[in-house]
Design an enzyme around this catalytic site. Structure first.
Site, PDB file in Angstrom:
ATOM      1  N   LYS A  87      -1.288  -5.556  -3.085  1.00  0.00           N
ATOM      2  CA  LYS A  87      -0.958  -4.840  -4.492  1.00  0.00           C
ATOM      3  C   LYS A  87      -0.913  -5.517  -5.568  1.00  0.00           C
ATOM      4  CE  LYS A  87       1.582  -0.628  -5.292  1.00  0.00           C
ATOM      5  NZ  LYS A  87       2.883   0.069  -4.870  1.00  0.00           N
TER       6      LYS A  87
HETATM    7  C1  E4P Z   1       3.221   3.211  -5.827  1.00  0.00           C
HETATM    8  O1  E4P Z   1       3.335   2.545  -4.829  1.00  0.00           O
HETATM    9  C2  E4P Z   1       4.458   2.854  -7.050  1.00  0.00           C
HETATM   10  O2  E4P Z   1       4.946   1.755  -6.772  1.00  0.00           O
HETATM   11  C3  E4P Z   1       5.536   4.107  -6.800  1.00  0.00           C
HETATM   12  O3  E4P Z   1       4.895   5.187  -6.560  1.00  0.00           O
HETATM   13  C4  E4P Z   1       6.387   4.071  -7.975  1.00  0.00           C
HETATM   14  O4  E4P Z   1       7.109   5.208  -7.943  1.00  0.00           O
HETATM   15  P1  E4P Z   1       8.328   5.577  -8.867  1.00  0.00           P
HETATM   16  O5  E4P Z   1       7.943   5.655 -10.472  1.00  0.00           O
HETATM   17  O6  E4P Z   1       9.035   6.777  -8.335  1.00  0.00           O
HETATM   18  O7  E4P Z   1       9.197   4.191  -8.736  1.00  0.00           O
END
Ligand code: E4P
Length: 217
Positions: A87
């Site tokens: 990622k």
């Molecule tokens: C994906 O993995 C993102 O890091 C995650 O969905 C972020 O979500 P949030 O905006 O609730 O922190």
């Protein structure tokens, strides 16, 4: 549409896996910290535990923000397990690193995406997944679902293979709306996934069936 669960919590991942509808997991540094997973060895062990629970892709986010650091970290993460997806944040150094990983056949998830332009760059760099953050856009009075639709149109115009992984899901309707638009994946809290189950008429109908059966016996 693929269902990923957006957590590093092993119990929630196990519960989602037991539903028989789970296709993968996404984590991020905040989700890992929330589970108290700190230190290189513990982080590695945790990713491997997640890979043991699910059969699908598991996104593990790099911490580095420079090209060399992202590449080094990403190759180390990818070497942990065949299910690990690197990622990478949508920054210039990240775009370069995604191209490098793509050319080496390593799967990537380009994260922290908030615009069509960023999503276009992610596809051009060869990202396996692009993660537009719906909820965080909604939080600032911007239509996150509209972004998903725009990216869908752009990717379809050019048959880009990058999969739209709708992220920052806040509730069940986000999942349904992403399905209507044609997102390839949603990564969601377990609560939003389980919210798909709920309908009062189902509950009432089952209660009547069971009561009528009981009366008949
Ligand atoms: C994906 O993995 C993102 O890091 C995650 O969905 C972020 O979500 P949030 O905006 O609730 O922190």
């Amino acid at each position: 549409m693929k269902f990923f669960i957006d957590t590093a919590n092993l119990d929630q991942i196990k519960e989602a896996q037991s539903l028989g509808i789970l296709d993968g997991v996404t984590t991020n540094p905040s989700l890992m910290a929330k589970e108290g997973v700190t230190g290189q060895k513990n982080i590695i062990d945790h990713y491997l535990k997640i890979c043991d629970i699910v059969d699908g892709d598991v996104s593990a986010e790099v911490i580095s923000v420079d090209y060399k650091g992202i590449v080094k970290e990403g190759e180390e993460l990818a070497s942990l397990h065949k299910q690990i997806v690197i990622k990478v944040p949508m920054i210039e150094e990240g775009v370069k690193a995604i191209r490098y990983f793509n050319d080496k056949g390593l799967k990537t998830n380009c994260t922290l995406v908030f615009s069509s332009g960023q999503a276009l760059l992610a596809a051009k760099a060869g990202a396996t997944y692009v993660s537009p953050f719906i909820g965080r856009l909604d939080d600032i009075s911007t239509d996150g679902l509209e972004l998903i639709g725009d990216i869908r149109d752009i990717y379809d115009n050019y048959a880009y293979e990058t999969e739209i992984l709708a992220a920052s899901i806040r509730h069940t309707m986000h999942i349904i709306d992403c399905a209507k638009i044609g997102a390839d994946v949603v990564t969601s809290p377990l609560s939003a996934i389980k919210g798909l189950l709920n309908h009062p008429l189902t509950d009432l109908g089952l209660e009547k069936f069971l009561n009528d059966h009981k009366k008949g016996n």
